[in-house]
Design a protein around this motif. Sequence first.
Motif, mmCIF file in Angstrom:
data_model
loop_
_atom_site.group_PDB
_atom_site.id
_atom_site.type_symbol
_atom_site.label_atom_id
_atom_site.label_comp_id
_atom_site.label_asym_id
_atom_site.label_seq_id
_atom_site.Cartn_x
_atom_site.Cartn_y
_atom_site.Cartn_z
ATOM 1 N N LYS A 1 36.937 -26.523 -30.443
ATOM 2 C CA LYS A 1 36.279 -27.259 -31.510
ATOM 3 C C LYS A 1 36.684 -28.721 -31.410
ATOM 4 C CE LYS A 1 35.529 -27.468 -36.410
ATOM 5 N NZ LYS A 1 36.306 -28.140 -37.394
ATOM 6 N N VAL A 2 35.674 -29.591 -31.512
ATOM 7 C CA VAL A 2 35.913 -31.032 -31.557
ATOM 8 C C VAL A 2 35.086 -31.566 -32.722
ATOM 9 C CG1 VAL A 2 35.677 -33.228 -30.353
ATOM 10 C CG2 VAL A 2 36.277 -31.170 -29.056
ATOM 11 N N GLY A 3 35.770 -32.039 -33.751
ATOM 12 C CA GLY A 3 35.061 -32.510 -34.931
ATOM 13 C C GLY A 3 34.242 -31.396 -35.546
ATOM 14 N N ASN A 4 32.951 -31.643 -35.710
ATOM 15 C CA ASN A 4 32.050 -30.671 -36.324
ATOM 16 C C ASN A 4 31.336 -29.796 -35.296
ATOM 17 O OD1 ASN A 4 30.673 -29.518 -38.530
ATOM 18 N ND2 ASN A 4 28.908 -30.814 -38.127
ATOM 19 N N LEU A 5 31.757 -29.842 -34.044
ATOM 20 C CA LEU A 5 31.075 -29.101 -32.993
ATOM 21 C C LEU A 5 31.971 -28.024 -32.384
ATOM 22 C CD1 LEU A 5 29.330 -32.015 -31.083
ATOM 23 C CD2 LEU A 5 28.278 -30.418 -32.686
ATOM 24 N N LEU A 6 31.368 -26.899 -32.121
ATOM 25 C CA LEU A 6 32.028 -25.822 -31.395
ATOM 26 C C LEU A 6 31.491 -25.856 -29.976
ATOM 27 C CD1 LEU A 6 33.786 -23.246 -31.352
ATOM 28 C CD2 LEU A 6 31.739 -21.975 -32.033
ATOM 29 N N PHE A 7 32.367 -26.054 -29.006
ATOM 30 C CA PHE A 7 31.986 -26.051 -27.599
ATOM 31 C C PHE A 7 32.245 -24.661 -27.040
ATOM 32 C CE2 PHE A 7 32.557 -30.487 -28.433
ATOM 33 C CZ PHE A 7 31.556 -31.092 -27.687
ATOM 34 N N ILE A 8 31.208 -24.079 -26.463
ATOM 35 C CA ILE A 8 31.305 -22.761 -25.861
ATOM 36 C C ILE A 8 30.783 -22.872 -24.435
ATOM 37 C CG2 ILE A 8 30.517 -20.367 -25.957
ATOM 38 C CD1 ILE A 8 30.122 -20.760 -28.961
ATOM 39 N N GLY A 9 31.459 -22.227 -23.528
ATOM 40 C CA GLY A 9 31.005 -22.264 -22.148
ATOM 41 C C GLY A 9 31.852 -21.391 -21.264
ATOM 42 N N PHE A 10 31.751 -21.667 -19.987
ATOM 43 C CA PHE A 10 32.467 -20.855 -19.008
ATOM 44 C C PHE A 10 32.642 -21.657 -17.736
ATOM 45 C CE2 PHE A 10 27.968 -20.191 -18.651
ATOM 46 C CZ PHE A 10 27.722 -20.270 -17.289
ATOM 47 N N THR A 11 33.620 -21.239 -16.963
ATOM 48 C CA THR A 11 33.850 -21.770 -15.627
ATOM 49 C C THR A 11 33.897 -20.588 -14.675
ATOM 50 O OG1 THR A 11 35.124 -23.641 -16.445
ATOM 51 C CG2 THR A 11 35.455 -23.055 -14.149
ATOM 52 N N ILE A 12 33.209 -20.738 -13.543
ATOM 53 C CA ILE A 12 33.312 -19.731 -12.488
ATOM 54 C C ILE A 12 33.764 -20.424 -11.212
ATOM 55 C CG2 ILE A 12 31.535 -18.243 -13.482
ATOM 56 C CD1 ILE A 12 29.684 -19.245 -11.205
ATOM 57 N N VAL A 13 34.503 -19.694 -10.400
ATOM 58 C CA VAL A 13 34.961 -20.212 -9.111
ATOM 59 C C VAL A 13 34.540 -19.212 -8.033
ATOM 60 C CG1 VAL A 13 36.938 -20.909 -7.720
ATOM 61 C CG2 VAL A 13 36.931 -21.358 -10.183
ATOM 62 N N LYS A 14 33.882 -19.746 -7.005
ATOM 63 C CA LYS A 14 33.474 -18.945 -5.856
ATOM 64 C C LYS A 14 33.604 -19.808 -4.612
ATOM 65 C CE LYS A 14 31.937 -15.531 -3.534
ATOM 66 N NZ LYS A 14 32.786 -14.388 -3.322
ATOM 67 N N ASN A 15 34.372 -19.334 -3.631
ATOM 68 C CA ASN A 15 34.585 -20.056 -2.369
ATOM 69 C C ASN A 15 35.036 -21.501 -2.605
ATOM 70 O OD1 ASN A 15 33.782 -17.780 -0.912
ATOM 71 N ND2 ASN A 15 31.639 -18.408 -0.972
ATOM 72 N N LYS A 16 36.006 -21.651 -3.498
ATOM 73 C CA LYS A 16 36.600 -22.943 -3.840
ATOM 74 C C LYS A 16 35.642 -23.895 -4.547
ATOM 75 C CE LYS A 16 40.000 -22.667 -0.174
ATOM 76 N NZ LYS A 16 40.625 -23.303 0.959
ATOM 77 N N LYS A 17 34.431 -23.436 -4.878
ATOM 78 C CA LYS A 17 33.491 -24.250 -5.641
ATOM 79 C C LYS A 17 33.576 -23.831 -7.106
ATOM 80 C CE LYS A 17 28.692 -25.367 -6.346
ATOM 81 N NZ LYS A 17 27.329 -24.908 -6.197
ATOM 82 N N GLU A 18 33.868 -24.803 -7.973
ATOM 83 C CA GLU A 18 34.015 -24.541 -9.395
ATOM 84 C C GLU A 18 32.794 -25.062 -10.141
ATOM 85 O OE1 GLU A 18 36.893 -26.377 -12.693
ATOM 86 O OE2 GLU A 18 37.944 -25.146 -11.200
#
Length: 112
Positions: A77-94
């Motif tokens: 959460k930053v201020g009035n916003l909820l940040f939702i997401g994801f990170t994936i890593v495959k073959n050293k690429k993020e």
Amino acid sequence: MREIIRYDYSPELDTLHIYSFKIEEGIKGCLTFGDYTIDIGQDNSVVGIEIEQASALLKIDEEELDKLDSVNLIVRKVGNLLFIGFTIVKNKKETTIEFSIPVDNLQVKIPN
């Protein structure tokens, strides 16, 4: 202690589901934003995200989505916003994808 994040990929539906162990306690509801479905746990915390049309969105072959090196679920959460997401890593690429939701009327628990 860092929370362990898991994932499942369905080639038949081309959906990638990234989730925490808290999902085992049950899902209270979901929020849908375009190709994303956010899983809300029994304690009102974000416990998972499902990505539809994952291979096209992430530009990764379906065969590779079933063999990711690592995944991470992002909730902050930053201020009035909820940040939702994801990170994936495959073959050293993020790849990280995040989006924001105003939290004025949401009853979603924000992690400390």
